[in-house]
Design a protein around this motif. Structure first.
Motif, PDB file in Angstrom:
ATOM      1  N   GLY A  75       0.818  -1.206   0.000  1.00  0.00           N
ATOM      2  CA  GLY A  75       0.000   0.000   0.000  1.00  0.00           C
ATOM      3  C   GLY A  75       0.852   1.256   0.000  1.00  0.00           C
ATOM      4  N   MET A  76       1.940   1.241   0.755  1.00  0.00           N
ATOM      5  CA  MET A  76       2.827   2.402   0.809  1.00  0.00           C
ATOM      6  C   MET A  76       3.542   2.596  -0.517  1.00  0.00           C
ATOM      7  N   ALA A  77       3.941   1.528  -1.142  1.00  0.00           N
ATOM      8  CA  ALA A  77       4.641   1.635  -2.423  1.00  0.00           C
ATOM      9  C   ALA A  77       3.717   2.203  -3.490  1.00  0.00           C
ATOM     10  N   LYS A  78       2.474   1.799  -3.487  1.00  0.00           N
ATOM     11  CA  LYS A  78       1.532   2.303  -4.475  1.00  0.00           C
ATOM     12  C   LYS A  78       1.124   3.737  -4.176  1.00  0.00           C
ATOM     13  N   ALA A  79       1.213   4.178  -2.934  1.00  0.00           N
ATOM     14  CA  ALA A  79       0.788   5.521  -2.563  1.00  0.00           C
ATOM     15  C   ALA A  79       1.791   6.581  -3.006  1.00  0.00           C
ATOM     16  N   GLN A  80       3.023   6.209  -3.255  1.00  0.00           N
ATOM     17  CA  GLN A  80       4.028   7.177  -3.666  1.00  0.00           C
ATOM     18  C   GLN A  80       3.815   7.563  -5.122  1.00  0.00           C
ATOM     19  N   LYS A  81       3.897   8.871  -5.372  1.00  0.00           N
ATOM     20  CA  LYS A  81       3.726   9.372  -6.722  1.00  0.00           C
ATOM     21  C   LYS A  81       5.096   9.778  -7.256  1.00  0.00           C
ATOM     22  N   ILE A  82       5.475   9.167  -8.353  1.00  0.00           N
ATOM     23  CA  ILE A  82       6.792   9.407  -8.931  1.00  0.00           C
ATOM     24  C   ILE A  82       6.615   9.977 -10.331  1.00  0.00           C
ATOM     25  N   ALA A  83       7.434  10.983 -10.658  1.00  0.00           N
ATOM     26  CA  ALA A  83       7.406  11.580 -11.992  1.00  0.00           C
ATOM     27  C   ALA A  83       8.828  11.648 -12.523  1.00  0.00           C
ATOM     28  N   THR A  84       8.937  11.734 -13.833  1.00  0.00           N
ATOM     29  CA  THR A  84      10.243  11.911 -14.454  1.00  0.00           C
ATOM     30  C   THR A  84      10.315  13.316 -15.042  1.00  0.00           C
ATOM     31  N   LEU A  85      11.535  13.768 -15.273  1.00  0.00           N
ATOM     32  CA  LEU A  85      11.759  15.102 -15.808  1.00  0.00           C
ATOM     33  C   LEU A  85      12.960  15.062 -16.744  1.00  0.00           C
ATOM     34  N   ASP A  86      12.798  15.602 -17.935  1.00  0.00           N
ATOM     35  CA  ASP A  86      13.903  15.725 -18.882  1.00  0.00           C
ATOM     36  C   ASP A  86      14.705  16.972 -18.497  1.00  0.00           C
ATOM     37  N   VAL A  87      15.619  16.803 -17.549  1.00  0.00           N
ATOM     38  CA  VAL A  87      16.370  17.924 -16.998  1.00  0.00           C
ATOM     39  C   VAL A  87      17.168  18.646 -18.085  1.00  0.00           C
ATOM     40  N   MET A  88      17.882  17.890 -18.907  1.00  0.00           N
ATOM     41  CA  MET A  88      18.692  18.521 -19.958  1.00  0.00           C
ATOM     42  C   MET A  88      17.813  19.264 -20.960  1.00  0.00           C
ATOM     43  N   GLY A  89      16.683  18.682 -21.310  1.00  0.00           N
ATOM     44  CA  GLY A  89      15.768  19.343 -22.242  1.00  0.00           C
ATOM     45  C   GLY A  89      15.263  20.658 -21.696  1.00  0.00           C
ATOM     46  N   VAL A  90      14.920  20.680 -20.418  1.00  0.00           N
ATOM     47  CA  VAL A  90      14.441  21.914 -19.785  1.00  0.00           C
ATOM     48  C   VAL A  90      15.573  22.936 -19.701  1.00  0.00           C
ATOM     49  N   LEU A  91      16.750  22.492 -19.266  1.00  0.00           N
ATOM     50  CA  LEU A  91      17.885  23.416 -19.156  1.00  0.00           C
ATOM     51  C   LEU A  91      18.228  24.040 -20.509  1.00  0.00           C
ATOM     52  N   GLU A  92      18.252  23.223 -21.556  1.00  0.00           N
ATOM     53  CA  GLU A  92      18.599  23.733 -22.885  1.00  0.00           C
ATOM     54  C   GLU A  92      17.559  24.719 -23.415  1.00  0.00           C
ATOM     55  N   ALA A  93      16.334  24.639 -22.916  1.00  0.00           N
ATOM     56  CA  ALA A  93      15.277  25.554 -23.357  1.00  0.00           C
ATOM     57  C   ALA A  93      15.270  26.860 -22.557  1.00  0.00           C
TER      58      ALA A  93
END
Length: 166
Positions: free
Chosen positions: A18-36
Protein backbone atom coordinates in the motif's frame (compact mmCIF):
# COMPACT_ATOMS: atom_id res chain seq x y z
CA UNK A 1 2.00 -17.82 18.54
CA UNK A 2 2.71 -19.10 15.05
CA UNK A 3 -0.64 -17.71 13.85
CA UNK A 4 0.26 -14.31 15.28
CA UNK A 5 3.60 -14.17 13.42
CA UNK A 6 1.94 -15.24 10.14
CA UNK A 7 -0.75 -12.61 10.66
CA UNK A 8 1.90 -9.98 11.41
CA UNK A 9 3.84 -10.90 8.24
CA UNK A 10 0.67 -10.68 6.15
CA UNK A 11 -0.21 -7.27 7.60
CA UNK A 12 3.32 -5.99 6.91
CA UNK A 13 3.12 -7.16 3.28
CA UNK A 14 -0.22 -5.41 2.76
CA UNK A 15 1.04 -2.20 4.39
CA UNK A 16 4.29 -2.17 2.38
CA UNK A 17 2.45 -2.75 -0.91
CA UNK A 18 0.00 0.00 0.00
CA UNK A 19 2.83 2.40 0.81
CA UNK A 20 4.64 1.63 -2.42
CA UNK A 21 1.53 2.30 -4.48
CA UNK A 22 0.79 5.52 -2.56
CA UNK A 23 4.03 7.18 -3.67
CA UNK A 24 3.73 9.37 -6.72
CA UNK A 25 6.79 9.41 -8.93
CA UNK A 26 7.41 11.58 -11.99
CA UNK A 27 10.24 11.91 -14.45
CA UNK A 28 11.76 15.10 -15.81
CA UNK A 29 13.90 15.72 -18.88
CA UNK A 30 16.37 17.92 -17.00
CA UNK A 31 18.69 18.52 -19.96
CA UNK A 32 15.77 19.34 -22.24
CA UNK A 33 14.44 21.91 -19.79
CA UNK A 34 17.88 23.42 -19.16
CA UNK A 35 18.60 23.73 -22.88
CA UNK A 36 15.28 25.55 -23.36
CA UNK A 37 15.95 28.10 -20.59
CA UNK A 38 17.09 31.51 -21.92
CA UNK A 39 19.25 32.00 -18.81
CA UNK A 40 21.23 28.86 -19.67
CA UNK A 41 21.62 29.96 -23.30
CA UNK A 42 22.97 33.34 -22.16
CA UNK A 43 25.34 31.69 -19.68
CA UNK A 44 26.59 29.36 -22.43
CA UNK A 45 27.20 32.31 -24.78
CA UNK A 46 29.03 34.29 -22.08
CA UNK A 47 31.20 31.29 -21.24
CA UNK A 48 32.04 30.71 -24.90
CA UNK A 49 33.06 34.37 -25.29
CA UNK A 50 35.22 34.14 -22.16
CA UNK A 51 36.84 30.89 -23.30
CA UNK A 52 37.51 32.22 -26.81
CA UNK A 53 39.21 35.32 -25.37
CA UNK A 54 41.42 33.23 -23.08
CA UNK A 55 42.33 30.85 -25.91
CA UNK A 56 43.24 33.77 -28.18
CA UNK A 57 45.45 35.23 -25.44
CA UNK A 58 47.23 31.91 -24.96
CA UNK A 59 47.59 31.36 -28.71
CA UNK A 60 49.16 34.81 -29.11
CA UNK A 61 51.74 34.00 -26.44
CA UNK A 62 52.38 30.52 -27.91
CA UNK A 63 52.84 31.97 -31.41
CA UNK A 64 55.37 34.47 -30.06
CA UNK A 65 57.19 31.59 -28.39
CA UNK A 66 57.22 29.59 -31.62
CA UNK A 67 58.62 32.57 -33.53
CA UNK A 68 61.41 33.01 -30.97
CA UNK A 69 62.17 29.28 -31.04
CA UNK A 70 62.48 29.37 -34.82
CA UNK A 71 64.68 32.48 -34.69
CA UNK A 72 66.90 31.04 -31.96
CA UNK A 73 67.20 27.69 -33.76
CA UNK A 74 68.35 29.41 -36.95
CA UNK A 75 70.80 31.69 -35.12
CA UNK A 76 72.14 29.05 -32.69
CA UNK A 77 75.21 28.03 -34.78
CA UNK A 78 76.31 31.69 -34.97
CA UNK A 79 75.97 32.35 -31.24
CA UNK A 80 78.18 31.44 -28.33
CA UNK A 81 77.35 28.64 -25.91
CA UNK A 82 76.51 31.16 -23.17
CA UNK A 83 74.12 33.06 -25.46
CA UNK A 84 72.43 29.81 -26.52
CA UNK A 85 72.09 28.75 -22.90
CA UNK A 86 70.49 32.11 -22.02
CA UNK A 87 68.13 31.75 -24.98
CA UNK A 88 67.15 28.24 -23.85
CA UNK A 89 66.40 29.62 -20.39
CA UNK A 90 64.27 32.38 -21.95
CA UNK A 91 62.33 29.83 -24.04
CA UNK A 92 61.86 27.63 -20.99
CA UNK A 93 60.52 30.63 -19.04
CA UNK A 94 58.10 31.44 -21.87
CA UNK A 95 56.91 27.84 -21.91
CA UNK A 96 56.31 27.97 -18.14
CA UNK A 97 54.36 31.21 -18.56
CA UNK A 98 52.17 29.63 -21.22
CA UNK A 99 51.49 26.61 -18.97
CA UNK A 100 50.62 28.96 -16.10
CA UNK A 101 48.29 30.93 -18.38
CA UNK A 102 46.55 27.69 -19.39
CA UNK A 103 46.16 26.57 -15.77
CA UNK A 104 44.83 29.97 -14.70
CA UNK A 105 42.43 30.09 -17.67
CA UNK A 106 41.11 26.65 -16.75
CA UNK A 107 40.57 27.65 -13.11
CA UNK A 108 38.98 30.96 -14.13
CA UNK A 109 36.68 29.15 -16.55
CA UNK A 110 35.53 26.65 -13.90
CA UNK A 111 34.85 29.46 -11.42
CA UNK A 112 32.99 31.51 -14.04
CA UNK A 113 30.99 28.45 -15.16
CA UNK A 114 29.97 27.61 -11.60
CA UNK A 115 28.93 31.22 -10.95
CA UNK A 116 27.00 31.41 -14.24
CA UNK A 117 25.09 28.15 -13.79
CA UNK A 118 24.30 28.48 -10.08
CA UNK A 119 21.27 30.81 -10.53
CA UNK A 120 20.00 28.71 -13.45
CA UNK A 121 20.16 25.51 -11.40
CA UNK A 122 18.55 27.24 -8.40
CA UNK A 123 15.68 28.51 -10.55
CA UNK A 124 15.13 25.06 -12.03
CA UNK A 125 15.25 23.36 -8.62
CA UNK A 126 12.81 25.89 -7.16
CA UNK A 127 10.37 25.33 -10.02
CA UNK A 128 10.69 21.53 -9.81
CA UNK A 129 9.94 21.73 -6.09
CA UNK A 130 6.92 23.95 -6.77
CA UNK A 131 5.58 21.64 -9.50
CA UNK A 132 6.21 18.54 -7.39
CA UNK A 133 4.31 19.99 -4.45
CA UNK A 134 1.46 21.24 -6.66
CA UNK A 135 1.05 17.84 -8.31
CA UNK A 136 1.68 15.73 -5.22
CA UNK A 137 4.83 14.03 -6.52
CA UNK A 138 6.89 12.32 -3.86
CA UNK A 139 9.85 11.92 -6.21
CA UNK A 140 10.92 13.59 -9.44
CA UNK A 141 13.68 11.69 -11.21
CA UNK A 142 15.82 12.66 -14.18
CA UNK A 143 14.41 10.95 -17.26
CA UNK A 144 17.88 10.85 -18.81
CA UNK A 145 19.29 8.70 -16.02
CA UNK A 146 20.64 5.33 -17.02
CA UNK A 147 19.38 3.98 -13.68
CA UNK A 148 15.90 3.55 -15.14
CA UNK A 149 15.14 0.08 -16.38
CA UNK A 150 11.50 0.84 -17.03
CA UNK A 151 9.54 4.07 -16.77
CA UNK A 152 5.89 4.61 -17.39
CA UNK A 153 5.11 7.15 -14.69
CA UNK A 154 4.06 10.74 -15.01
CA UNK A 155 6.33 13.10 -16.96
CA UNK A 156 6.73 16.41 -15.11
CA UNK A 157 8.64 18.08 -17.98
CA UNK A 158 5.60 19.89 -19.49
CA UNK A 159 4.53 21.24 -16.08
CA UNK A 160 8.05 22.50 -15.30
CA UNK A 161 8.39 24.13 -18.73
CA UNK A 162 4.97 25.76 -18.30
CA UNK A 163 5.97 27.10 -14.88
CA UNK A 164 9.20 28.48 -16.37
CA UNK A 165 7.26 30.09 -19.21
CA UNK A 166 8.99 28.03 -21.90
Amino acid sequence: MKKLSVLFAAVMMVVSVGMAKAQKIATLDVMGVLEAMPEKKKADADLKTFLDAKQAEIKKKADAGQAKLKQYTEEAPKKSADENKAREAELSKMNDEINQMQDKAQKDFVAKRDAAYEPVEKKLNDVVTKVAKANGYDYVMDANSSAFVYKAGTDATPAVKKELGL
